[in-house]
Design a protein around this motif. Structure first.
Motif, short mmCIF file in Angstrom:
data_model
loop_
_atom_site.label_atom_id
_atom_site.label_comp_id
_atom_site.label_asym_id
_atom_site.label_seq_id
_atom_site.Cartn_x
_atom_site.Cartn_y
_atom_site.Cartn_z
N GLY A 19 0.81 -1.20 0.00
CA GLY A 19 0.00 0.00 0.00
C GLY A 19 0.85 1.26 0.00
O GLY A 19 0.56 2.23 -0.72
N GLY A 20 1.94 1.25 0.79
CA GLY A 20 2.83 2.40 0.81
C GLY A 20 3.54 2.61 -0.52
O GLY A 20 3.70 3.75 -0.98
N ILE A 21 3.98 1.52 -1.15
CA ILE A 21 4.66 1.63 -2.45
C ILE A 21 3.72 2.20 -3.51
O ILE A 21 4.06 3.13 -4.26
CB ILE A 21 5.20 0.26 -2.89
N VAL A 22 2.51 1.65 -3.57
CA VAL A 22 1.53 2.13 -4.56
C VAL A 22 1.15 3.58 -4.28
O VAL A 22 1.01 4.39 -5.21
CB VAL A 22 0.28 1.22 -4.55
N ALA A 23 1.00 3.94 -3.00
CA ALA A 23 0.66 5.33 -2.66
C ALA A 23 1.76 6.27 -3.12
O ALA A 23 1.49 7.38 -3.61
CB ALA A 23 0.44 5.46 -1.15
N LEU A 166 -10.30 16.21 -14.71
CA LEU A 166 -11.18 15.67 -13.67
C LEU A 166 -11.00 14.17 -13.56
O LEU A 166 -10.90 13.62 -12.45
CB LEU A 166 -12.64 16.00 -13.99
N GLY A 167 -10.95 13.49 -14.70
CA GLY A 167 -10.76 12.04 -14.68
C GLY A 167 -9.44 11.64 -14.05
O GLY A 167 -9.38 10.75 -13.21
N ALA A 168 -8.38 12.33 -14.46
CA ALA A 168 -7.06 11.99 -13.93
C ALA A 168 -6.98 12.25 -12.43
O ALA A 168 -6.49 11.41 -11.66
CB ALA A 168 -5.99 12.79 -14.66
N ILE A 169 -7.47 13.41 -12.01
CA ILE A 169 -7.38 13.77 -10.59
C ILE A 169 -8.28 12.88 -9.73
O ILE A 169 -7.89 12.41 -8.66
CB ILE A 169 -7.72 15.25 -10.39
N SER A 170 -9.51 12.63 -10.20
CA SER A 170 -10.43 11.81 -9.40
C SER A 170 -9.96 10.36 -9.32
O SER A 170 -9.97 9.75 -8.24
CB SER A 170 -11.84 11.89 -9.99
N ILE A 171 -9.53 9.79 -10.44
CA ILE A 171 -9.11 8.39 -10.46
C ILE A 171 -7.79 8.22 -9.72
O ILE A 171 -7.65 7.36 -8.83
CB ILE A 171 -9.00 7.87 -11.90
N LEU A 172 -6.79 9.04 -10.07
CA LEU A 172 -5.49 8.94 -9.39
C LEU A 172 -5.61 9.34 -7.93
O LEU A 172 -5.02 8.70 -7.05
CB LEU A 172 -4.46 9.82 -10.10
N GLY A 173 -6.36 10.42 -7.67
CA GLY A 173 -6.47 10.90 -6.29
C GLY A 173 -7.18 9.92 -5.39
O GLY A 173 -6.74 9.65 -4.26
N PHE A 174 -8.28 9.34 -5.87
CA PHE A 174 -9.02 8.38 -5.05
C PHE A 174 -8.20 7.10 -4.85
O PHE A 174 -8.19 6.53 -3.75
CB PHE A 174 -10.36 8.07 -5.70
N SER A 175 -7.50 6.68 -5.88
CA SER A 175 -6.64 5.50 -5.74
C SER A 175 -5.51 5.76 -4.76
O SER A 175 -5.14 4.88 -3.97
CB SER A 175 -6.07 5.12 -7.11
N PHE A 176 -4.97 6.98 -4.78
CA PHE A 176 -3.92 7.35 -3.83
C PHE A 176 -4.43 7.28 -2.39
O PHE A 176 -3.76 6.76 -1.49
CB PHE A 176 -3.40 8.75 -4.15
N PHE A 181 -4.57 4.66 2.74
CA PHE A 181 -5.36 4.06 3.82
C PHE A 181 -4.89 2.64 4.11
O PHE A 181 -4.78 2.22 5.26
CB PHE A 181 -6.84 4.07 3.43
N LEU A 182 -4.57 1.89 3.04
CA LEU A 182 -4.07 0.53 3.21
C LEU A 182 -2.72 0.54 3.92
O LEU A 182 -2.45 -0.31 4.79
CB LEU A 182 -3.94 -0.16 1.85
N ALA A 183 -1.87 1.51 3.58
CA ALA A 183 -0.55 1.58 4.21
C ALA A 183 -0.64 1.95 5.68
O ALA A 183 0.12 1.43 6.51
CB ALA A 183 0.33 2.59 3.46
#
Length: 407
Positions: A19-23, A166-176, A181-183
């Motif tokens: 989770g930390g690596i992906v974040a 909007l797509g990039a920020i929402s998708i990347l931001g929410f995934s981040f 949260f997982l980390a």
């Protein structure tokens, strides 16, 4: 056979590390997206803005000049005569009625002048910016003779700039946020561990419809992204790759639309009643499902908790909007004019990227985010301890129905 506590602990630590690596990777992607958002190299911003002077035949300019001259000539000769140095009234659109409000003196003779300053309705129409520039065309296509319209620039700005960022920020931001949260929090465990006993959660029909809808949406999302930003993604690989990706995505986006629409309708029939909001949902949301701390107990829930209900209504309402706008785009100009088609495309794009972000959260919770959650929709069975912890009221109903029968 249940895992030992040591094995579970090591596995959960690995989840936090990944989770930390992906974040970290997603944070870099967000910084890059922020740079792209503000680097001022957008190619969709026109160099010349639409104005009164850009109407079809320059009618606005001629009418403006004519009214200015007419107003000027009505003044007393000693105020504004034939001298080129005389002050000409400045155009204005006060209250959309009075076009010329500056006068050089304040005396009764100006009352006569002001009668010329208020144009009639026909003159006022000519003074407005042209909404369309229409030419002549022999092509048998709808709007083939439409050369230019100001709204098209707003449409292009929304489609090419706003929706992309909007797509990039929402998708990347929410995934981040999910990776972070997982980390920090780690995977949500089953507090009591697996019991080795299971209970049926979803039927074959429910699972089959869920996977049909999910796979259809994934394909629609991938092909939609290619149709939207495919040039950016595939142009570096050459025109042949770009053309092939565009051809596959164009047909694929159409092919998977019917199964997605059918899945949304069947899902509504199967689960609508169980996903109606209740007071219990407010309590669940107030405590965020008990996910923020391992010390916090999980709030009570029936078959679907508040988080799952939000996903359900996002799928139903967002899906129906996507289907309606998609069908309108698939059959252009059958029931919408050009402006309606433009709005349909903008709504389709914006809702699409928001649904992608929302469903990423749904996929996260159902896989790496929560222990035991994936199997509910894979083989239909969940561990008894998982059911009692996350859906205690529903589990109690199941036990009451199966009283006297072993779990």
């Amino acid at each position: 056979m249940s895992d030992s506590s040591e094995d579970r602990g090591k596995r959960f630590i690995r989840y936090r590390v990944w989770g930390g690596i992906v974040a970290g990777l997603l944070a870099i992607a967000l910084v890059w997206q922020g740079f792209e958002l503000f680097d001022d190299d957008s190619r969709t911003v026109p160099e010349v803005r639409w104005g009164v002077a850009q109407d079809q035949d320059g009618v606005g300019i001629m009418v403006n000049k004519s009214l200015a001259d007419r107003t000027n000539f009505q003044k007393e000769r000693f105020v504004s005569g034939p001298s080129p140095d005389s002050n000409e009234p400045r155009p204005s659109a006060l209250n959309d009625r009075v076009l010329f409000t500056e006068t050089t003196i304040d005396e009764p003779s100006d009352l006569l002048t002001r009668t010329w300053q208020i144009p009639d309705e026909n003159t006022l129409d000519m003074m407005q910016p042209a909404r369309r520039v229409i030419g002549t065309s022999s092509l048998p296509y709808v709007n083939a003779n439409l050369l230019q319209r100001p709204f098209a620039r707003d449409w292009r700005l929304v489609i090419a700039d706003f929706t992309t960022h909007l797509g990039a920020i929402s998708i990347l931001g929410f995934s981040f946020l999910l990776a972070l949260f997982l980390a920090v929090r780690g995977r949500i465990p089953i507090s009591e561990g697996k019991s080795g006993r299971t209970v049926k959660r979803f039927s074959v029909l429910e699972r089959a419809n869920h996977w049909m809808t999910a796979l259809s949406f994934i394909m629609l999302a991938l092909t939609g992204i290619v149709l939207s930003v495919g040039v950016t993604l595939f142009q570096p690989f050459g025109d042949r790759v770009l053309g092939l990706a565009g051809w596959i995505s164009t047909w694929g986006h159409t092919i998977f639309a019917p199964s997605f629409a059918l899945g949304i309708l069947v899902m509504a029939v199967l689960w609508l009643r169980q996903n109606l909001p209740t007071r219990l949902d407010l309590h669940w949301l107030a405590r965020f499902g008990g996910f923020l701390s391992s010390q916090d107990s999980t709030p009570s829930a029936r078959r679907f908790n508040a988080g799952q209900k939000l996903i359900f209504w996002s799928a139903i309402l967002g899906g129906l909007i996507m289907v309606a706008t998609g069908v309108s785009l698939l059959f252009p100009f059958y029931w919408l004019d050009l402006t309606g088609m433009s709005w349909a495309m903008m709504i389709h794009a914006v809702i699409g990227v928001l649904l992608i972000a929302i469903f990423i959260g749904h996929i996260y919770i159902g896989t790496v985010g929560m222990e035991g959650g994936f199997w509910a929709m894979w083989d239909g069975d969940v561990d008894v301890n998982w059911a009692a912890e996350h859906h205690d009221l529903w589990f109690q109903e199941i036990k009451n129905e199966d009283r006297g029968q072993p779990l």
